[in-house]
Motif scaffolding. Structure first.
Motif, PDB file in Angstrom:
ATOM      1  N   GLY A  79       0.788  -1.216   0.024  1.00 45.96           N
ATOM      2  CA  GLY A  79       0.035   0.064   0.100  1.00 45.96           C
ATOM      3  C   GLY A  79       0.855   1.386   0.137  1.00 45.96           C
ATOM      4  O   GLY A  79       0.699   2.252  -0.747  1.00 45.96           O
ATOM      5  N   SER A  80       1.891   1.286   0.852  1.00 46.09           N
ATOM      6  CA  SER A  80       2.943   2.354   0.979  1.00 46.09           C
ATOM      7  C   SER A  80       3.436   2.393  -0.590  1.00 46.09           C
ATOM      8  O   SER A  80       3.682   3.805  -1.015  1.00 46.09           O
ATOM      9  CB  SER A  80       3.814   2.156   2.015  1.00 46.09           C
ATOM     10  OG  SER A  80       4.650   3.038   1.845  1.00 46.09           O
ATOM     11  N   ILE A  81       3.855   1.759  -1.027  1.00 48.81           N
ATOM     12  CA  ILE A  81       4.730   1.574  -2.511  1.00 48.81           C
ATOM     13  C   ILE A  81       3.714   2.077  -3.476  1.00 48.81           C
ATOM     14  O   ILE A  81       3.933   2.945  -4.259  1.00 48.81           O
ATOM     15  CB  ILE A  81       5.145   0.315  -2.656  1.00 48.81           C
ATOM     16  CG1 ILE A  81       6.113   0.050  -1.875  1.00 48.81           C
ATOM     17  CG2 ILE A  81       5.636   0.393  -3.970  1.00 48.81           C
ATOM     18  CD1 ILE A  81       6.810  -1.508  -1.838  1.00 48.81           C
ATOM     19  N   LEU A  82       2.273   1.396  -3.596  1.00 43.11           N
ATOM     20  CA  LEU A  82       1.287   1.802  -4.497  1.00 43.11           C
ATOM     21  C   LEU A  82       0.929   3.427  -4.431  1.00 43.11           C
ATOM     22  O   LEU A  82       0.743   4.237  -5.409  1.00 43.11           O
ATOM     23  CB  LEU A  82       0.172   1.161  -4.353  1.00 43.11           C
ATOM     24  CG  LEU A  82       0.433  -0.466  -5.125  1.00 43.11           C
ATOM     25  CD1 LEU A  82      -0.886  -1.115  -4.496  1.00 43.11           C
ATOM     26  CD2 LEU A  82       0.643  -0.239  -6.356  1.00 43.11           C
ATOM     27  N   THR A  83       1.030   3.945  -3.136  1.00 41.89           N
ATOM     28  CA  THR A  83       0.647   5.361  -2.759  1.00 41.89           C
ATOM     29  C   THR A  83       1.897   6.072  -3.583  1.00 41.89           C
ATOM     30  O   THR A  83       1.422   7.087  -4.170  1.00 41.89           O
ATOM     31  CB  THR A  83       0.538   5.641  -1.330  1.00 41.89           C
ATOM     32  OG1 THR A  83      -0.625   4.668  -0.810  1.00 41.89           O
ATOM     33  CG2 THR A  83       0.360   7.128  -0.820  1.00 41.89           C
ATOM     34  N   ARG A  84       3.064   5.707  -3.324  1.00 43.52           N
ATOM     35  CA  ARG A  84       4.056   6.544  -3.864  1.00 43.52           C
ATOM     36  C   ARG A  84       4.160   6.536  -5.264  1.00 43.52           C
ATOM     37  O   ARG A  84       4.269   7.539  -6.206  1.00 43.52           O
ATOM     38  CB  ARG A  84       5.404   6.172  -3.324  1.00 43.52           C
ATOM     39  CG  ARG A  84       5.739   6.502  -1.861  1.00 43.52           C
ATOM     40  CD  ARG A  84       6.845   5.848  -1.409  1.00 43.52           C
ATOM     41  NE  ARG A  84       7.133   6.007  -0.040  1.00 43.52           N
ATOM     42  CZ  ARG A  84       8.367   7.037   0.105  1.00 43.52           C
ATOM     43  NH1 ARG A  84       9.119   7.540  -0.530  1.00 43.52           N
ATOM     44  NH2 ARG A  84       8.212   7.013   1.470  1.00 43.52           N
ATOM     45  N   LEU A  85       3.679   5.437  -5.894  1.00 41.81           N
ATOM     46  CA  LEU A  85       3.726   5.011  -7.329  1.00 41.81           C
ATOM     47  C   LEU A  85       2.523   5.825  -7.995  1.00 41.81           C
ATOM     48  O   LEU A  85       2.987   6.553  -9.053  1.00 41.81           O
ATOM     49  CB  LEU A  85       3.533   3.541  -7.483  1.00 41.81           C
ATOM     50  CG  LEU A  85       3.567   3.151  -9.109  1.00 41.81           C
ATOM     51  CD1 LEU A  85       4.674   3.390  -9.761  1.00 41.81           C
ATOM     52  CD2 LEU A  85       3.120   1.603  -9.246  1.00 41.81           C
ATOM     53  N   ASN A  86       1.554   6.079  -7.285  1.00 41.40           N
ATOM     54  CA  ASN A  86       0.464   6.880  -7.743  1.00 41.40           C
ATOM     55  C   ASN A  86       0.656   8.562  -7.915  1.00 41.40           C
ATOM     56  O   ASN A  86       0.237   9.092  -8.622  1.00 41.40           O
ATOM     57  CB  ASN A  86      -0.768   6.554  -6.879  1.00 41.40           C
ATOM     58  CG  ASN A  86      -2.187   7.038  -7.469  1.00 41.40           C
ATOM     59  OD1 ASN A  86      -2.288   6.821  -8.794  1.00 41.40           O
ATOM     60  ND2 ASN A  86      -3.018   7.783  -6.638  1.00 41.40           N
TER      61      ASN A  86
END
Length: 113
Positions: free
Chosen positions: A64-71
């Motif tokens: 979730g943390s990585i996807l938030t940054r990716l977004n």
């Protein structure tokens, strides 16, 4: 055959991104984040496209943390980044479990909030 092509393209783009990031600190982190999301998803047995549906435990939080940054990265916002991360997951799913763990652990150290 298609999986192998996608994995090869992902690996080349990941390698290119890693080189570019060492050359330019202002370079986009999209490819590294995509690779990390794939590694974490493969190791944590998570579906990047369906995340967070039914997810619990340590690795979903990291994903979730990585996807938030990716977004937040230009060009890979929303489902574009998730599709790229899903392709990276396919690559990582074919790697040995120890390699998945190493990559996922390194990604957690870099990107987990």
């Amino acid at each position: 055959m298609l999986k192998q092509i996608v994995a090869a393209v992902a690996l080349v783009s990941i390698t290119t991104a890693a080189f570019a990031q060492t050359q330019d600190p202002n370079a986009s982190q999209a490819q590294d984040l995509t690779n990390c999301a794939g590694a974490v998803a493969a190791y944590g047995d998570l579906d990047v496209l369906a995340y967070p549906r039914g997810a619990s435990g340590e690795w979903p939080v990291v994903l979730g943390s990585i996807l938030t940054r990716l977004n937040r990265e230009p060009g890979v916002e929303g489902m574009t980044g998730r599709y790229a991360a899903s392709a990276a997951r396919s690559y990582w799913a074919e790697q040995p479990r120890a390699a998945q763990q190493t990559a996922a652990t390194q990604c957690r150290a870099r990107y987990a909030e």
